[in-house]
Design an enzyme around this catalytic site. Structure first.
Site, PDB file in Angstrom:
ATOM      1  N   ASP A   1       0.859  -1.182   0.000  1.00  0.00           N
ATOM      2  CA  ASP A   1       0.000   0.000   0.000  1.00  0.00           C
ATOM      3  C   ASP A   1       0.896   1.232   0.000  1.00  0.00           C
ATOM      4  O   ASP A   1       1.085   1.894   1.010  1.00  0.00           O
ATOM      5  CB  ASP A   1      -0.890  -0.060   1.254  1.00  0.00           C
ATOM      6  CG  ASP A   1      -1.762   1.170   1.390  1.00  0.00           C
ATOM      7  OD1 ASP A   1      -1.896   1.910   0.395  1.00  0.00           O
ATOM      8  OD2 ASP A   1      -2.290   1.389   2.491  1.00  0.00           O
TER       9      ASP A   1
ATOM     10  N   HIS B   1      35.117 -22.553  18.986  1.00  0.00           N
ATOM     11  CA  HIS B   1      36.538 -22.195  18.896  1.00  0.00           C
ATOM     12  C   HIS B   1      36.641 -20.679  18.994  1.00  0.00           C
ATOM     13  O   HIS B   1      35.800 -19.969  18.451  1.00  0.00           O
ATOM     14  CB  HIS B   1      37.074 -22.680  17.542  1.00  0.00           C
ATOM     15  CG  HIS B   1      38.508 -22.284  17.282  1.00  0.00           C
ATOM     16  ND1 HIS B   1      39.556 -22.747  18.046  1.00  0.00           N
ATOM     17  CD2 HIS B   1      39.056 -21.462  16.353  1.00  0.00           C
ATOM     18  CE1 HIS B   1      40.694 -22.234  17.586  1.00  0.00           C
ATOM     19  NE2 HIS B   1      40.424 -21.442  16.560  1.00  0.00           N
ATOM     20  N   ASN B   2      37.688 -20.167  19.669  1.00  0.00           N
ATOM     21  CA  ASN B   2      37.834 -18.702  19.817  1.00  0.00           C
ATOM     22  C   ASN B   2      36.495 -18.081  20.201  1.00  0.00           C
ATOM     23  O   ASN B   2      36.042 -17.120  19.579  1.00  0.00           O
ATOM     24  CB  ASN B   2      38.293 -18.058  18.500  1.00  0.00           C
ATOM     25  CG  ASN B   2      39.753 -18.371  18.198  1.00  0.00           C
ATOM     26  OD1 ASN B   2      40.486 -18.885  19.048  1.00  0.00           O
ATOM     27  ND2 ASN B   2      40.177 -18.063  16.993  1.00  0.00           N
TER      28      ASN B   2
ATOM     29  N   GLU C   1      35.977 -21.719  24.576  1.00  0.00           N
ATOM     30  CA  GLU C   1      37.420 -21.558  24.644  1.00  0.00           C
ATOM     31  C   GLU C   1      37.805 -20.174  25.156  1.00  0.00           C
ATOM     32  O   GLU C   1      37.159 -19.179  24.828  1.00  0.00           O
ATOM     33  CB  GLU C   1      38.028 -21.769  23.250  1.00  0.00           C
ATOM     34  CG  GLU C   1      39.554 -21.801  23.294  1.00  0.00           C
ATOM     35  CD  GLU C   1      40.191 -21.826  21.903  1.00  0.00           C
ATOM     36  OE1 GLU C   1      41.372 -22.183  21.840  1.00  0.00           O
ATOM     37  OE2 GLU C   1      39.533 -21.482  20.914  1.00  0.00           O
TER      38      GLU C   1
ATOM     39  N   ASP D   1      41.386 -17.793  25.555  1.00  0.00           N
ATOM     40  CA  ASP D   1      42.840 -17.583  25.377  1.00  0.00           C
ATOM     41  C   ASP D   1      43.271 -16.531  26.382  1.00  0.00           C
ATOM     42  O   ASP D   1      42.926 -15.358  26.205  1.00  0.00           O
ATOM     43  CB  ASP D   1      43.132 -17.023  23.970  1.00  0.00           C
ATOM     44  CG  ASP D   1      43.124 -18.113  22.911  1.00  0.00           C
ATOM     45  OD1 ASP D   1      42.629 -19.204  23.210  1.00  0.00           O
ATOM     46  OD2 ASP D   1      43.598 -17.852  21.793  1.00  0.00           O
TER      47      ASP D   1
ATOM     48  N   ILE E   1      12.012 -10.792  -8.631  1.00  0.00           N
ATOM     49  CA  ILE E   1      11.273 -11.949  -8.131  1.00  0.00           C
ATOM     50  C   ILE E   1      12.234 -13.127  -8.152  1.00  0.00           C
ATOM     51  O   ILE E   1      13.121 -13.194  -8.994  1.00  0.00           O
ATOM     52  CB  ILE E   1      10.061 -12.219  -9.043  1.00  0.00           C
ATOM     53  CG1 ILE E   1       9.161 -10.974  -9.078  1.00  0.00           C
ATOM     54  CG2 ILE E   1       9.264 -13.400  -8.547  1.00  0.00           C
ATOM     55  CD1 ILE E   1       7.946 -11.102  -9.970  1.00  0.00           C
TER      56      ILE E   1
ATOM     57  N   HIS F   1      42.842 -12.680  21.045  1.00  0.00           N
ATOM     58  CA  HIS F   1      43.581 -13.569  20.154  1.00  0.00           C
ATOM     59  C   HIS F   1      45.000 -13.025  20.069  1.00  0.00           C
ATOM     60  O   HIS F   1      45.231 -11.991  19.458  1.00  0.00           O
ATOM     61  CB  HIS F   1      42.902 -13.620  18.778  1.00  0.00           C
ATOM     62  CG  HIS F   1      43.308 -14.823  17.984  1.00  0.00           C
ATOM     63  ND1 HIS F   1      44.386 -14.832  17.145  1.00  0.00           N
ATOM     64  CD2 HIS F   1      42.786 -16.073  17.938  1.00  0.00           C
ATOM     65  CE1 HIS F   1      44.506 -16.034  16.602  1.00  0.00           C
ATOM     66  NE2 HIS F   1      43.548 -16.805  17.057  1.00  0.00           N
TER      67      HIS F   1
ATOM     68  N   GLU G   1      43.325 -21.923  26.985  1.00  0.00           N
ATOM     69  CA  GLU G   1      44.598 -21.820  26.286  1.00  0.00           C
ATOM     70  C   GLU G   1      45.398 -20.789  27.072  1.00  0.00           C
ATOM     71  O   GLU G   1      45.125 -19.589  27.019  1.00  0.00           O
ATOM     72  CB  GLU G   1      44.358 -21.377  24.853  1.00  0.00           C
ATOM     73  CG  GLU G   1      45.647 -21.201  24.122  1.00  0.00           C
ATOM     74  CD  GLU G   1      45.675 -21.978  22.813  1.00  0.00           C
ATOM     75  OE1 GLU G   1      46.495 -21.629  21.976  1.00  0.00           O
ATOM     76  OE2 GLU G   1      44.888 -22.919  22.650  1.00  0.00           O
TER      77      GLU G   1
END
Length: 734
Positions: free
Chosen positions: A144, A297-298, A327, A329, A627, A342, A376
């Site tokens: 509309d 991970h990380n 994890e 670090d 579309i 990291h 770690e």
């Protein structure tokens, strides 16, 4: 369309009237924005007071929760400036960032907090019909254009409607007022005509004697023959009529109309996923080594490994997704407080103790089963001791610090016995049997492992370990891997090793069966290669095939690999633990993923999927008037022989209700390990197809029969009412 009495709620009324709230992105970015709830009771609209006409909106259905007070890193950082009773955070599903807001008064903050919570609750409890009505209403609003409450004929093309069907129907059927435009009621009627699904009607006709309704016995026949429900079909037919039949008249006759039939087919019970496998249905009393464990991970990263933002939010998101191994670090911080980031990169830093507090709060919100904290550790002895103190003080009884029954275990304890516990995975001085040696040799971190090109015996690194930290390690002692033979002769069940993806892949190829036997007794953790600086993922399936439990993925990165992880762990109440098949739990197993036919009980199955149709497939790139040209691909992941892909042809210009009626066939040699992924793409002959949606589930969780597959976005969140309609049959392959 009725958005219900919720709009009479005093909090919702305040939201509709609108409020000026401060949107906060950092300590220095705090800007006033005008927020209000639109008339549909679902869309929140906001704009800056000066920025001309630009505004933004989001839907309540995208929200997961509201956090009150200083419950985000950003709001904590400005806590001195704005008291907690003015602050709140809107939390979105999936990977969309949160929005932090500050109200002008505590009353206004409360109105928004409570109002949004009520709206979220309403959105979550909508039934199929309300959802569809809402969808229609949204479309009408979008189409509309000039907001006159009418939709003229130029507007429906926005609706992704089948461009051939609409113009024919439009004049005769819908436009009763003869004005060349539709009022909302006419539009709804028009929509109903367009969505009468011939393919559902045909199935209905096959079982209905009079073509008008399914009598109880006819519905039972359908459930027994097509849905393969066997004995319980009689009882189930009654329940389905009670639950899904909208017409009281039909209910009184114990009958189901076409409307009720379509609602049942679109419901959870009509879904491709076995309802009984959604719940906690597996034995949780076996040793930890007998389960696949959802692992990240990380975990501290929300983006990539070089510049990404380290965030507590990333832990919250992973834990909410059912992750059970996170994890950390840790590195020495300047002021005696260990920090997490990291190492040697530009990722931002967070305090170790803040992560532990977040863990304490969110660890068991999604699942009661144990969480493994994989440490770690790059800290010196002093800050290791600080870490040990934080772990003890913040986690208290939640942290497992002693053997469960005082006995040296011959096998690992079970998820059931460890419910509600957090286990530390780290290096340990000596074993559980003895505690004497102060210096630690023989252990390498992921980074050193990579740097050494994965040499079998890296230079012995002498690192000092804090006794306090060492004492917190019970069932998950990190140890360097010395080969399967060495492990068979000397290893203890509580010793575990980490393998980079390339090393794990090599072992899988060279000694698959040895790896499987090793994994019946000990945990192994696999982590992505250090070269994946973009935080991309490897395919976890190869590792699951040999029984590796802790296959760690970057949860922050969307794509096939996380779809497989979500798919595997969607069963068993999303608790993050899935029992491995028996041939991966038996210490003397002969199973090899490369020779599935060699195992006892080998029974290959034929999987046949008739892809019938699709419903309301979302447009990917929102170009005006574009579309979709959808196609469906079915992908099988499992042992090497089972890896396969088949796809349908594409259908031009129809995302509304494309019909394929094409059958795809597969032979599955090891059904217990196979995952099936349904992907819908927008075909493009010039470039790569665009992703529209997907759904992944374990082969063993598939229900045969006529089923709907409710599609998920790239982030793994629901996108109702988008679905596929399929007919699945599974038979013995002879």
């Amino acid at each position: 369309i009725d958005s219900g009495s919720i709009q009479d709620d005093p909090d919702v009324k305040i939201m509709m009237a609108g409020s000026t709230l401060r949107k906060v992105k950092s300590r220095s970015w705090k800007k006033q924005r005008h927020f209000r709830l639109l008339e549909d009771g679902l869309t929140i609209w906001y704009k800056s007071r000066w920025a001309g006409r630009g505004h933004s909106t989001f839907s309540v259905t995208e929200l997961e929760a509201v956090r009150e007070g200083h419950q985000s890193e950003v709001l904590l950082s400005i806590a001195e400036e704005f008291p907690a009773n003015l602050c709140f955070t809107l939390v979105f599903h999936g990977r969309q960032g949160n929005v932090d807001l500050v109200a002008e008064s505590p009353e206004e903050a409360q109105a928004w907090i409570q109002g949004v919570r009520k709206l979220i609750h309403k959105a979550q409890t909508m039934d199929e019909k309300e959802r569809l009505d809402q969808w229609v209403w949204d479309w009408f609003q979008k189409a509309d254009k000039n907001k006159d409450g009418k939709m003229n004929f130029k507007e429906p093309k926005l609706m992704k409607l089948n461009k051939y069907k609409a113009p024919l129907l439009f004049p005769q059927m819908a436009d009763k007022s003869d004005t060349g435009s539709l009022e909302i009621e006419e539009f709804v009627h028009f929509y109903k005509i367009l969505t009468q699904r011939d393919e559902v009607w045909k199935v209905f006709q096959d079982y209905s004697g009079d073509g008008e309704k399914l009598m109880l016995e006819e519905l039972e026949n359908f459930l027994r023959i097509e849905q393969q429900e066997g004995e319980q079909s009689a009882q189930h037919a009654k329940e389905l009529i009670d639950r899904y039949e909208p017409s009281e008249t039909a209910k009184k006759q114990s009958a189901m109309s076409l409307d009720g039939f379509q609602m049942y087919l679109c419901s959870q019970e009509g879904s491709i996923f076995k309802p009984e496998h959604r719940h906690l249905y597996q034995d949780m009393s076996q040793p930890l080594s007998h389960y696949f464990i959802s692992s990240s991970h990380n975990t501290y990263l929300l983006e990539d490994q070089l510049r990404g933002h380290s965030s507590l939010e990333a832990y919250i998101q992973a834990l909410k997704r059912g992750c059970r191994c996170v994890e950390v670090d840790s590195w020495d911080g300047n002021d005696g407080e260990p920090i997490v980031y990291h190492g040697h990169t530009l990722t931002s830093k967070i305090l170790f103790r803040d992560i532990i507090s977040t863990l304490k709060e969110y660890a068991f919100k999604t699942s009661d089963f144990p969480v493994i904290l994989s440490l770690e550790n790059h800290c010196g002895v002093e800050q290791q001791t600080v870490m040990a103190q934080h772990l003890r003080q913040i986690l208290g009884d939640t942290l497992l610090t002693t053997l469960l029954d005082g006995q040296i275990p011959q096998q690992l304890p079970s998820p059931q016995e460890l419910k509600g516990k957090i286990l530390l995975k780290a290096k340990k001085i000596g074993g559980l049997e003895d505690c004497n040696d102060e210096t630690l040799t023989d252990e390498v971190s992921d980074d050193e492992e990579m740097a050494n090109g994965e040499a079998e015996s890296p230079t012995k690194s002498k690192s000092k370990l804090s006794r306090e930290l060492s004492d917190l390690v019970v069932y998950c002692k990190s140890l360097h891997f010395h080969g399967f033979e060495h492990a068979r002769l000397h290893a203890k069940c509580y010793e575990m090793s980490s393998f980079s993806e390339s090393k794990a892949k090599r072992l899988t190829k060279e000694a698959g069966t040895d790896f499987i036997r090793y994994n019946t007794r000990q945990l192994s953790r696999i982590y992505p290669s250090g070269l994946r600086t973009d935080s991309s993922n490897y395919n976890p399936q190869d590792m699951w095939n040999v029984g590796c439990q802790i296959v760690a993925l970057n949860f922050q990165t969307a794509g096939l690999e996380m779809d497989l992880n979500d798919g595997l762990f969607r069963q068993n109440n999303c608790c993050g633990y899935v029992l491995k098949p028996d041939f991966l739990r038996d210490g003397d197993t002969q199973f090899s993923p490369d020779k599935p036919e060699g195992r006892q009980g080998y029974r290959p199955l034929r999987l046949s999927i008739q892809v019938i149709s699709g419903q309301q497939l979302p447009k990917v790139n929102q170009k005006e008037g574009s579309i979709v040209d959808p196609l469906v691909r079915v992908e099988i992941y499992g042992v090497p022989q089972d890896q396969a892909k088949e796809e349908t042809s594409h259908i031009n210009n129809n995302g509304f209700n494309p019909v394929w009626n094409e059958t795809l066939n597969f032979i599955i040699h090891t059904p217990e390990l196979a995952l099936v992924r349904f992907v819908v793409e927008d075909y493009d002959k010039a470039s790569r197809n665009d992703f529209i949606g997907q759904f992944t589930l374990p082969f063993m969780c598939i229900q045969a029969g006529y089923r709907h597959i409710h599609l998920l976005s790239k982030d793994g969140t629901a996108i109702p009412p988008s679905s596929l309609f399929v007919n699945v049959s599974i038979s013995e392959f002879t």
